[in-house]
Design a protein around this motif. Structure first.
Motif, PDB file in Angstrom:
ATOM      1  N   ASN A  94       0.817  -1.212   0.000  1.00  0.00           N
ATOM      2  CA  ASN A  94       0.000   0.000   0.000  1.00  0.00           C
ATOM      3  C   ASN A  94       0.854   1.266   0.000  1.00  0.00           C
ATOM      4  O   ASN A  94       0.472   2.283  -0.586  1.00  0.00           O
ATOM      5  N   ILE A  95       2.004   1.213   0.672  1.00  0.00           N
ATOM      6  CA  ILE A  95       2.875   2.386   0.735  1.00  0.00           C
ATOM      7  C   ILE A  95       3.250   2.840  -0.675  1.00  0.00           C
ATOM      8  O   ILE A  95       3.277   4.036  -0.979  1.00  0.00           O
ATOM      9  N   LEU A  96       3.509   1.892  -1.544  1.00  0.00           N
ATOM     10  CA  LEU A  96       3.855   2.242  -2.927  1.00  0.00           C
ATOM     11  C   LEU A  96       2.682   2.909  -3.633  1.00  0.00           C
ATOM     12  O   LEU A  96       2.875   3.815  -4.452  1.00  0.00           O
ATOM     13  N   THR A  97       1.476   2.473  -3.300  1.00  0.00           N
ATOM     14  CA  THR A  97       0.279   3.106  -3.857  1.00  0.00           C
ATOM     15  C   THR A  97       0.174   4.551  -3.387  1.00  0.00           C
ATOM     16  O   THR A  97      -0.132   5.462  -4.176  1.00  0.00           O
ATOM     17  N   PHE A  98       0.421   4.788  -2.110  1.00  0.00           N
ATOM     18  CA  PHE A  98       0.359   6.150  -1.577  1.00  0.00           C
ATOM     19  C   PHE A  98       1.483   7.021  -2.146  1.00  0.00           C
ATOM     20  O   PHE A  98       1.305   8.231  -2.333  1.00  0.00           O
ATOM     21  N   LYS A  99       2.629   6.414  -2.387  1.00  0.00           N
ATOM     22  CA  LYS A  99       3.730   7.163  -3.016  1.00  0.00           C
ATOM     23  C   LYS A  99       3.317   7.618  -4.417  1.00  0.00           C
ATOM     24  O   LYS A  99       3.499   8.790  -4.785  1.00  0.00           O
ATOM     25  N   HIS A 100       2.732   6.718  -5.182  1.00  0.00           N
ATOM     26  CA  HIS A 100       2.253   7.062  -6.525  1.00  0.00           C
ATOM     27  C   HIS A 100       1.198   8.168  -6.448  1.00  0.00           C
ATOM     28  O   HIS A 100       1.203   9.096  -7.272  1.00  0.00           O
ATOM     29  N   ARG A 101       0.347   8.078  -5.453  1.00  0.00           N
ATOM     30  CA  ARG A 101      -0.735   9.060  -5.324  1.00  0.00           C
ATOM     31  C   ARG A 101      -0.196  10.463  -5.074  1.00  0.00           C
ATOM     32  O   ARG A 101      -0.631  11.421  -5.721  1.00  0.00           O
ATOM     33  N   ILE A 102       0.740  10.603  -4.132  1.00  0.00           N
ATOM     34  CA  ILE A 102       1.217  11.948  -3.818  1.00  0.00           C
ATOM     35  C   ILE A 102       2.135  12.472  -4.921  1.00  0.00           C
ATOM     36  O   ILE A 102       2.118  13.671  -5.241  1.00  0.00           O
ATOM     37  N   GLU A 103       2.913  11.615  -5.545  1.00  0.00           N
ATOM     38  CA  GLU A 103       3.782  12.061  -6.636  1.00  0.00           C
ATOM     39  C   GLU A 103       2.969  12.577  -7.825  1.00  0.00           C
ATOM     40  O   GLU A 103       3.374  13.531  -8.491  1.00  0.00           O
ATOM     41  N   ASN A 104       1.836  11.958  -8.047  1.00  0.00           N
ATOM     42  CA  ASN A 104       0.997  12.342  -9.192  1.00  0.00           C
ATOM     43  C   ASN A 104      -0.184  13.226  -8.788  1.00  0.00           C
ATOM     44  O   ASN A 104      -1.040  13.534  -9.622  1.00  0.00           O
ATOM     45  N   ASP A 109      -5.951  17.505  -3.141  1.00  0.00           N
ATOM     46  CA  ASP A 109      -6.179  18.940  -2.982  1.00  0.00           C
ATOM     47  C   ASP A 109      -7.175  19.197  -1.852  1.00  0.00           C
ATOM     48  O   ASP A 109      -8.267  19.729  -2.056  1.00  0.00           O
ATOM     49  N   HIS A 110      -6.781  18.816  -0.661  1.00  0.00           N
ATOM     50  CA  HIS A 110      -7.583  19.001   0.549  1.00  0.00           C
ATOM     51  C   HIS A 110      -6.656  18.858   1.753  1.00  0.00           C
ATOM     52  O   HIS A 110      -5.460  18.591   1.590  1.00  0.00           O
ATOM     53  N   HIS A 111      -7.206  19.022   2.923  1.00  0.00           N
ATOM     54  CA  HIS A 111      -6.365  19.031   4.126  1.00  0.00           C
ATOM     55  C   HIS A 111      -6.168  17.654   4.747  1.00  0.00           C
ATOM     56  O   HIS A 111      -5.456  17.522   5.755  1.00  0.00           O
ATOM     57  N   ASP A 112      -6.758  16.606   4.180  1.00  0.00           N
ATOM     58  CA  ASP A 112      -6.761  15.299   4.835  1.00  0.00           C
ATOM     59  C   ASP A 112      -5.506  14.483   4.563  1.00  0.00           C
ATOM     60  O   ASP A 112      -5.530  13.249   4.622  1.00  0.00           O
ATOM     61  N   LEU A 113      -4.403  15.157   4.302  1.00  0.00           N
ATOM     62  CA  LEU A 113      -3.156  14.450   4.047  1.00  0.00           C
ATOM     63  C   LEU A 113      -2.668  13.721   5.294  1.00  0.00           C
ATOM     64  O   LEU A 113      -1.987  12.700   5.202  1.00  0.00           O
ATOM     65  N   GLY A 114      -3.020  14.227   6.474  1.00  0.00           N
ATOM     66  CA  GLY A 114      -2.652  13.536   7.705  1.00  0.00           C
ATOM     67  C   GLY A 114      -3.386  12.217   7.853  1.00  0.00           C
ATOM     68  O   GLY A 114      -2.794  11.188   8.206  1.00  0.00           O
ATOM     69  N   PHE A 115      -4.684  12.228   7.573  1.00  0.00           N
ATOM     70  CA  PHE A 115      -5.452  10.989   7.625  1.00  0.00           C
ATOM     71  C   PHE A 115      -4.927   9.974   6.607  1.00  0.00           C
ATOM     72  O   PHE A 115      -4.977   8.768   6.842  1.00  0.00           O
ATOM     73  N   LEU A 116      -4.443  10.462   5.486  1.00  0.00           N
ATOM     74  CA  LEU A 116      -3.952   9.568   4.442  1.00  0.00           C
ATOM     75  C   LEU A 116      -2.550   9.039   4.724  1.00  0.00           C
ATOM     76  O   LEU A 116      -2.266   7.862   4.487  1.00  0.00           O
ATOM     77  N   TYR A 117      -1.655   9.899   5.236  1.00  0.00           N
ATOM     78  CA  TYR A 117      -0.242   9.530   5.261  1.00  0.00           C
ATOM     79  C   TYR A 117       0.326   9.250   6.653  1.00  0.00           C
ATOM     80  O   TYR A 117       1.406   8.665   6.752  1.00  0.00           O
ATOM     81  N   THR A 118      -0.402   9.594   7.713  1.00  0.00           N
ATOM     82  CA  THR A 118       0.124   9.282   9.041  1.00  0.00           C
ATOM     83  C   THR A 118      -0.038   7.804   9.396  1.00  0.00           C
ATOM     84  O   THR A 118       0.939   7.153   9.779  1.00  0.00           O
ATOM     85  N   PRO A 119      -1.240   7.212   9.287  1.00  0.00           N
ATOM     86  CA  PRO A 119      -1.349   5.792   9.646  1.00  0.00           C
ATOM     87  C   PRO A 119      -0.784   4.851   8.584  1.00  0.00           C
ATOM     88  O   PRO A 119      -0.819   3.631   8.769  1.00  0.00           O
ATOM     89  N   THR A 120      -0.265   5.396   7.505  1.00  0.00           N
ATOM     90  CA  THR A 120       0.323   4.578   6.439  1.00  0.00           C
ATOM     91  C   THR A 120       1.839   4.731   6.432  1.00  0.00           C
ATOM     92  O   THR A 120       2.571   3.849   6.866  1.00  0.00           O
ATOM     93  N   CYS A 121       2.291   5.894   5.969  1.00  0.00           N
ATOM     94  CA  CYS A 121       3.721   6.098   5.748  1.00  0.00           C
ATOM     95  C   CYS A 121       4.485   6.470   7.023  1.00  0.00           C
ATOM     96  O   CYS A 121       5.597   5.979   7.244  1.00  0.00           O
TER      97      CYS A 121
END
Length: 393
Positions: A94-104, A109-121
């Motif tokens: 999944n980490i690779l999926t999240f890497k692809h998501r943020i790179e692309n 375009d919202h503030h929920d980057l903490g919800f997305l990347y804290t419990p993952t990366c």
């Protein structure tokens, strides 16, 4: 820092007399969570659950929602409590999926980057030392601070940046800014922490009311940065207290204390937490808005209860023994109710872990359904009680 009302806890004696959850209770509850995770791993494969169930089944989606990080967070929790490599393998994929998501820049375009990347990366970096996870989380922190508004000193929640109609922040973001504190810790760059602190200070100044309840969202003047008005998008009304928002406040204050050690946060925490606890029905699991009390013909929000449990556990590390005993008693009381009344020992692929949650009452989405953040925070709350746990947040 401002002061707010602090109510006396009406169920103080009940909470003080609550027996702590036993190792057997916790282990059994965790085993039931793991059974559902195992089924959902096969059900989802390399995809993610939608934010909420439909007919008590999760639709399967790509990594495009603000909630996708909670599924990966559950995999990391499962890895921590079992040591089973299958959970780590799935989470790292999944980490690779999240890497692809943020790179692309896919749906970020919202503030929920903490919800997305804290419990993952962030979790992956803390648990495994993964440099890929660390770099990915820092990229997410960089994206998050792009939404910082100098006029008003806050991180804009949603919508087109600088659009006057979207010039607002919401209480949920108190759980997103720990990503920024962490980014300063690992990079040494103070810009992340400075923005986190400014957003936090703006939040507690405006989004928390004098009576210790919370607005869901708060609008600022896009030309001057002056405060305009509080409102809701999820709660019953602009004047009521949306249960999940109040719970975000409870946990968010605890996490901000963890990083800042500002003692003035204690009064804000006690005010918001006591307000939450004083509006619980008999089984101590809140309705979706705290305006509803006993026997209301409304849905509960089990996810708000689980979030509050995590917040009370976190803050109890820092409080005096007397206060800590009350809040930990409340935590065990609410968790026991969730275990016995809001979960199931009958498991099928695609089921939620935690039932009777609400995503969005006004839109009719996920009402009396399961949701991914409810599943995650319930599991986190159990893990917090079962072992010495280093928070991902």
């Amino acid at each position: 820092m401002r002061t707010i009302a602090i109510e006396e806890i009406s169920k103080k004696q009940e909470f003080l007399e609550t027996m702590p959850l036993s190792k057997e209770e916790l282990n059994q509850a965790i085993q039931e969570v793991l059974k559902q995770i195992d089924l959902n791993m096969e059900y989802l494969k390399d995809k993610f659950p939608a934010p909420a169930t439909k007919g008590l089944k999760y639709p399967v989606i790509d990594c495009i929602e603000w909630t996708d990080g909670f599924w990966t967070g559950m995999l990391w929790l499962a890895y921590e409590v079992t040591g089973d490599e299958k959970y780590r393998t799935a989470a790292e994929a999944n980490i690779l999926t999240f890497k692809h998501r943020i790179e692309n820049r896919i749906e970020v375009d919202h503030h929920d980057l903490g919800f997305l990347y804290t419990p993952t990366c962030v979790a992956a970096y803390k648990l495994t030392g993964s440099e890929i996870a660390k770099e990915t989380a820092i990229m997410a922190a960089d994206k998050l601070i792009e939404r910082y508004q100098d006029k008003g000193e806050f991180i804009q929640a949603w919508g087109e940046f600088n659009n006057p109609d979207h010039y607002r922040f919401i209480i949920d973001c108190l759980l997103n800014i720990p990503l920024l504190y962490w980014a300063t810790e690992v990079t040494g760059d103070k810009k992340y922490e400075e923005i986190a602190r400014k957003h936090f200070e703006t939040s507690i100044k405006y989004v928390i009311r004098d009576d210790a309840s919370a607005f869901h969202t708060f609008y600022m003047n896009h030309e001057t940065g002056e405060p305009l008005r509080g409102a809701t998008r999820q709660g019953y009304s602009d004047d009521s207290s949306w249960a999940r928002g109040q719970a975000w406040g409870v946990y968010g204050l605890a996490l901000n204390y963890k990083y800042t050690h500002e003692k003035s946060i204690f009064g804000l925490y006690e005010g918001m937490t006591n307000y939450f606890l004083n509006r619980l029905p008999d089984d101590n699991v809140c309705y979706w808005d705290l305006i509803f009390l006993n026997e209301a013909k409304q849905s509960r929000d089990s996810s708000a209860a689980a979030i509050a449990c995590c917040g009370m556990d976190e803050m109890s590390k820092y409080l005096s023994d007397d206060n800590s005993k009350i809040y930990m008693g409340a935590t065990h009381n609410i968790l026991r109710s969730l275990i016995h009344n809001y979960t199931s020992k009958m498991h099928e692929a695609g089921d939620p872990v935690l039932f009777h949650g609400v995503y969005s009452w006004h839109s009719g989405k996920g009402v009396d359904e399961g949701n991914t953040w409810g599943d995650y925070f319930y599991f986190e709350a159990l893990v917090r009680q079962a072992k010495k746990w280093n928070p991902y947040w």
